[in-house]
Design an enzyme around this catalytic site. Structure first.
Site, mmCIF file in Angstrom:
data_model
loop_
_atom_site.group_PDB
_atom_site.id
_atom_site.type_symbol
_atom_site.label_atom_id
_atom_site.label_comp_id
_atom_site.label_asym_id
_atom_site.label_seq_id
_atom_site.Cartn_x
_atom_site.Cartn_y
_atom_site.Cartn_z
ATOM 1 N N LYS A 148 -18.513 -19.551 67.353
ATOM 2 C CA LYS A 148 -17.654 -20.063 68.227
ATOM 3 C C LYS A 148 -17.964 -20.984 69.424
ATOM 4 O O LYS A 148 -17.416 -22.116 70.006
ATOM 5 C CB LYS A 148 -16.800 -19.156 69.160
ATOM 6 N N GLY A 208 -15.085 -20.155 48.951
ATOM 7 C CA GLY A 208 -13.893 -19.055 49.582
ATOM 8 C C GLY A 208 -13.527 -19.361 50.672
ATOM 9 O O GLY A 208 -14.129 -20.170 51.519
ATOM 10 N N GLY A 262 -11.566 -17.507 53.410
ATOM 11 C CA GLY A 262 -10.488 -16.709 53.988
ATOM 12 C C GLY A 262 -11.537 -17.534 55.600
ATOM 13 O O GLY A 262 -11.438 -18.453 56.040
ATOM 14 N N ALA A 263 -11.287 -16.530 56.673
ATOM 15 C CA ALA A 263 -11.191 -17.316 58.126
ATOM 16 C C ALA A 263 -12.908 -17.816 58.008
ATOM 17 O O ALA A 263 -13.348 -18.904 59.000
ATOM 18 C CB ALA A 263 -11.409 -15.793 58.936
ATOM 19 N N LEU A 293 -13.035 -21.330 56.115
ATOM 20 C CA LEU A 293 -12.025 -22.535 56.898
ATOM 21 C C LEU A 293 -13.169 -22.937 58.209
ATOM 22 O O LEU A 293 -12.779 -23.799 58.737
ATOM 23 C CB LEU A 293 -11.121 -21.810 57.673
ATOM 24 N N GLU A 294 -13.721 -22.007 58.793
ATOM 25 C CA GLU A 294 -14.049 -22.099 60.722
ATOM 26 C C GLU A 294 -15.068 -23.217 59.394
ATOM 27 O O GLU A 294 -15.244 -23.877 61.022
ATOM 28 C CB GLU A 294 -13.996 -20.803 60.947
ATOM 29 N N HIS A 328 4.604 -24.258 84.005
ATOM 30 C CA HIS A 328 5.019 -25.317 83.325
ATOM 31 C C HIS A 328 3.503 -26.110 84.506
ATOM 32 O O HIS A 328 3.517 -25.954 85.019
ATOM 33 C CB HIS A 328 6.332 -25.729 83.645
#
Length: 463
Positions: free
Chosen positions: A51, A177, A179-180, A183-184, A441
């Site tokens: 991250k 592959g 998966g998460a 893709l990340e 909001h």
């Protein structure tokens, strides 16, 4: 040398350190074993480093999009991966050092460094030390799986761990592959400047999620220039002219994919194979996981399995909840169970995908009378203002009880906005409850009551 404790904790991943803190605070003596880096996968090779790098990639992407925000073009620039990695390493090191300091200075906790192996159901050996306890908690985590694909032993490849040490950008990264992890990393390295190709056996992305979710994620990736090779059967590897080549059999395009680097992102396996489980009377299942009951107890009294090694979640948040379950049952005399928690997860592509509960496909397959609400991010003011309008919000509600069945959010802020639905579902609240909420909001979350107010019948026949 022999040492006796009230409890042994093996592994400093998400569950172990917190459990040590609770047990020692309750007056227990704890022997704590870690053979490598404190913090486990999350801190060292998972959530924290990825991250951090995704944040750098997001900044690079935003710079390239400057004119979309009425700003002058940033001009051509090249990312220095070494600097991105240095930033990531500093964040990881700080987190790891803080955790290590906490454990090594924890009263009542003795830290041992090395690999623990069972000698009996109540004793383990770490190098020359023999550790004995009536309570043993296995928090040994997992590692990237390396499937025996044809040719894999003939060429160098990266895993989700080793790719974090790269300091030069791949010219063309091939990822096997989707998966998460796959893709990340695909979007991360594409935004940093690499050409990226994903090779995936499934005919679509995210086969366990709804088709509209998969299509939205595919659109996010392909719009940034990532090549998807889906429906790739008979995957094999080769090294040709010093470069990794992935041979596939695809109905639309049977050609091979050639790149500068190869990343294997084909799942994970638990670190249970070197524990000498048989000496404790334990046996892992066919995939290496330790079977546990609802309170995380293994088949041997006095031995628990927490986190990635028990096959009951394999997320940081489920590992931490494993600690909470064990601590509550042992110390608070509460009855907390694995089945109490909701299935929740997220994939941190940008914008992210987060979900809770059942998918639309699962509701249809079960024949549950249901209502569905869905709103594209193009009709979410906050998303429009941010210039990030890909994706949607989707909710599913039981047509007779008004109970929330599940939700999926693909879109900006979705990983945060989903939590109001998670909380409502955990509290067994209804769609009517969500409709009555007043949210702030301008936010993405403020449209969630609106989506619950636009429910329509879901045809439950399998489609």
């Amino acid at each position: 040398m022999n040492h006796s404790f009230d409890a042994l904790i093996i592994g400093a991943g998400q569950a172990g350190p917190s459990l040590a803190g609770r047990l020692t605070a309750a007056g227990w003596t704890v022997g704590f074993v870690e053979r490598k880096n404190f913090g486990g996968t999350c801190v060292n090779t998972g959530c924290t480093p990825t991250k951090a790098m995704i944040a750098s990639a997001k900044a690079a992407h935003t710079l390239r999009q400057a004119t979309n925000y009425g700003l002058p073009p940033a001009g051509d620039f090249t990312v220095d991966l070494a600097q991105v990695v240095a930033r990531k390493d500093a964040i990881v090191a700080a987190s790891r050092a803080s955790l290590e300091k906490w454990l090594t200075q924890m009263p009542g906790c003795t830290v041992f460094r090395g690999t623990a192996r069972f000698l009996s159901p109540t004793t383990m050996q770490v190098d020359d030390a023999v550790l004995e306890a009536k309570h043993i908690f296995l928090n040994v985590g997992g590692r990237p799986a390396i499937p025996a694909l044809p040719g894999i032993d003939q060429l160098p490849f990266l895993t989700s761990s080793t790719i974090l040490a790269l300091e030069e950008l791949p010219t063309h990264l091939i990822i096997v592959g989707a998966g998460a992890v796959g893709l990340e990393f695909a979007q991360l390295f594409r935004r940093l400047g690499s050409q990226v190709t994903i090779v995936e056996r499934s005919p679509r992305l995210l086969p366990h999620d709804d088709e509209d979710v998969a299509a939205a994620v595919a659109d996010i990736l392909t719009s940034e220039g990532i090549t998807l090779r889906l429906g790739a059967e008979c995957i094999s590897m080769a090294l040709e002219d010093g470069q990794p080549v992935v041979h596939v059999s695809c109905e639309e395009d049977p050609s091979s994919s050639r790149g500068s680097h190869l990343l294997l992102a084909m799942g994970r396996q638990p670190n249970t194979d070197d524990l000498d489980l048989a000496k404790a009377g334990l046996q892992a299942d066919a995939r290496g996981y330790l079977p546990v009951d609802e309170e995380l107890r293994t088949t041997v009294p006095g031995i628990w399995a927490l986190g990635d090694c028990n096959g009951r979640g394999a997320f940081t948040h489920t590992a931490y909840n494993d600690f909470e379950i064990v601590a509550a049952n042992l110390l608070n005399h509460e009855q907390r169970r694995v089945s109490d928690r909701l299935p929740v997860s997220a994939i941190y592509v940008d914008p992210p995908f987060a979900k809770v509960g059942l998918t639309e496909a699962e509701v249809r397959a079960a024949g549950t009378p249901a209502l569905i609400g869905k709103r594209p991010m193009t009709k979410v003011g906050r998303a429009v203002e941010k210039g990030e309008t890909k994706g949607f919000i989707k909710v599913l509600v039981h047509a007779e009880t008004d109970q929330i069945l599940g939700a999926s959010i693909v879109g900006v802020g979705g990983d945060e906005a989903i939590h109001c639905i998670i909380t409502a579902k955990y509290a067994q609240q209804t769609a009517a409850f969500m409709r009555r909420n007043v949210f702030i909001h301008p936010t993405v979350s403020e449209l969630i009551p609106t989506v619950f107010g636009e429910l329509k019948p879901l045809e439950t026949a399998v489609q």
